[in-house]
Design an enzyme around this catalytic site. Structure first.
Site, PDB file in Angstrom:
ATOM      1  N   ALA A   1       0.911  -1.063   0.039  1.00 17.42           N
ATOM      2  CA  ALA A   1      -0.104   0.071  -0.094  1.00 17.42           C
ATOM      3  C   ALA A   1       0.567   0.834  -0.207  1.00 17.42           C
ATOM      4  CB  ALA A   1      -0.747  -0.014   1.737  1.00 17.42           C
ATOM      5  N   ASP A   2       2.107   1.396  -0.243  1.00 16.58           N
ATOM      6  CA  ASP A   2       3.276   2.416  -0.130  1.00 16.58           C
ATOM      7  C   ASP A   2       3.187   3.049  -1.489  1.00 16.58           C
ATOM      8  OD1 ASP A   2       5.657   3.225   2.081  1.00 16.58           O
ATOM      9  OD2 ASP A   2       5.841   3.490  -0.244  1.00 16.58           O
ATOM     10  N   ILE A   3       2.829   4.237  -0.881  1.00  8.77           N
ATOM     11  CA  ILE A   3       3.277   4.729  -3.012  1.00  8.77           C
ATOM     12  C   ILE A   3       4.155   5.126  -3.477  1.00  8.77           C
ATOM     13  CG2 ILE A   3       2.414   7.098  -3.747  1.00  8.77           C
ATOM     14  CD1 ILE A   3      -0.505   7.659  -1.582  1.00  8.77           C
TER      15      ILE A   3
ATOM     16  N   LEU B   1       6.501   3.129  -2.640  1.00  7.67           N
ATOM     17  CA  LEU B   1       6.902   1.569  -3.035  1.00  7.67           C
ATOM     18  C   LEU B   1       6.114   1.036  -4.873  1.00  7.67           C
ATOM     19  CD1 LEU B   1       8.942  -0.708  -2.949  1.00  7.67           C
ATOM     20  CD2 LEU B   1       7.449  -1.627  -1.206  1.00  7.67           C
TER      21      LEU B   1
END
Length: 287
Positions: free
Chosen positions: A241-243, A245
């Site tokens: 969910a990390d933008i 990444l």
């Protein structure tokens, strides 16, 4: 005053470590002197500065570590934080046969460096939730400058007992949202009161820690994954969910749009059991 010389299994890119640490304005880093001054705490929980200076090269890594007290405890902490007990060679060998081979060749020897204390990591993760990186650093800096301690030019995060005594308005004054104020203070109260024991987390599995922490208001899967990765150094974390990444994968693979969860899941299969290093090196590629 004590001093210890430490040799580490190569390759080890300490200059890359310092570059990443220098992105956080709270860290006392000197790129010229190739050193960082760590805000650790001794057995009495008092502030204690430990200096780590590079004296070797990537292929012959050696460090001069110095401090003032609790040498054995401090050396264990330094080795934990910088991953000096594990060789990076198996990680590099694994990724040389994957779709990230060029990235790992470029960043070879870059270790997974941990936040200096687990509470420090948890507070930083809560503060950084849903904020752009620049304002997240600003807010964290205000938090530490207002409630932490300054010793010889090095900032120490506050203890949970300090934050537990605050009113929500104290953090609202720093431009925390009401919810973020509640999350930081309520979690600190749980730690101060012994309801949440951070020391026991190291002995639990990733799944057990996830189940335990997501029950706490304000701590979701993204926060837990980052605590597992940067607080505990678990090797197989991939916060999809990390933008950042998502953007790194889009750029590395030349995608038109950000990858979907299913696409990230599929492409990451070959990166196991070292997903944390895939995450780190992908983040580094866009920093």
């Amino acid at each position: 005053m004590w001093k210890e010389i430490v040799s580490v299994t190569p390759p080890y890119q300490f200059d890359r470590v310092l570059e990443r640490l220098s992105l956080d304005p709270l860290n006392a880093v000197s790129l010229e002197q190739r050193e960082v001054r760590l805000p650790l705490r001794n057995q009495a929980k008092e502030p204690s500065i430990v200096t780590v200076r590079a004296a070797g090269t990537v292929d012959a890594p050696e460090f001069v570590v110095s401090g003032t007290d609790d040498q054995e405890l401090m050396m264990e902490e330094v080795k934990r934080i910088f991953g000096w007990k594990e060789s990076l060679q198996p990680v590099l060998d694994h990724f040389s046969k994957t779709s990230l081979s060029k990235l790992f060749e470029e960043h070879a020897g870059t270790p997974l460096v941990l936040d200096f204390q687990l509470y420090h990591c948890l507070m930083k993760c809560i503060i950084h939730q849903q904020l752009n990186l620049s304002f997240a650093f600003t807010l964290t800096e205000r938090f530490v400058h207002t409630f932490g301690e300054l010793k010889d030019g090095v900032w120490f995060y506050p203890l949970p007992e300090t934050i537990a005594k605050l009113d929500y308005a104290d953090l609202r004054d720093l431009q925390f949202s009401m919810r973020k104020s509640e999350y930081a203070i309520d979690t600190s109260r749980m730690i101060a009161e012994g309801i949440l024991n951070l020391d026991e987390l190291a002995s639990l599995t990733d799944e057990e820690i996830m189940q335990k922490l997501v029950k706490i208001r304000g701590i979701g899967p993204w926060t837990v994954q980052n605590v597992l990765l940067f607080g505990l150094g678990r090797p197989n974390l991939f916060p999809m969910a990390d933008i950042g990444l998502q953007n790194a994968i889009k750029r590395h693979f030349g995608l038109t749009d950000k990858p979907t969860k299913d696409e990230m899941l599929e492409m990451s299969r070959e990166w196991q059991p070292y997903l944390s290093y895939a995450s780190l090196y992908l983040w580094r590629s866009i920093e």
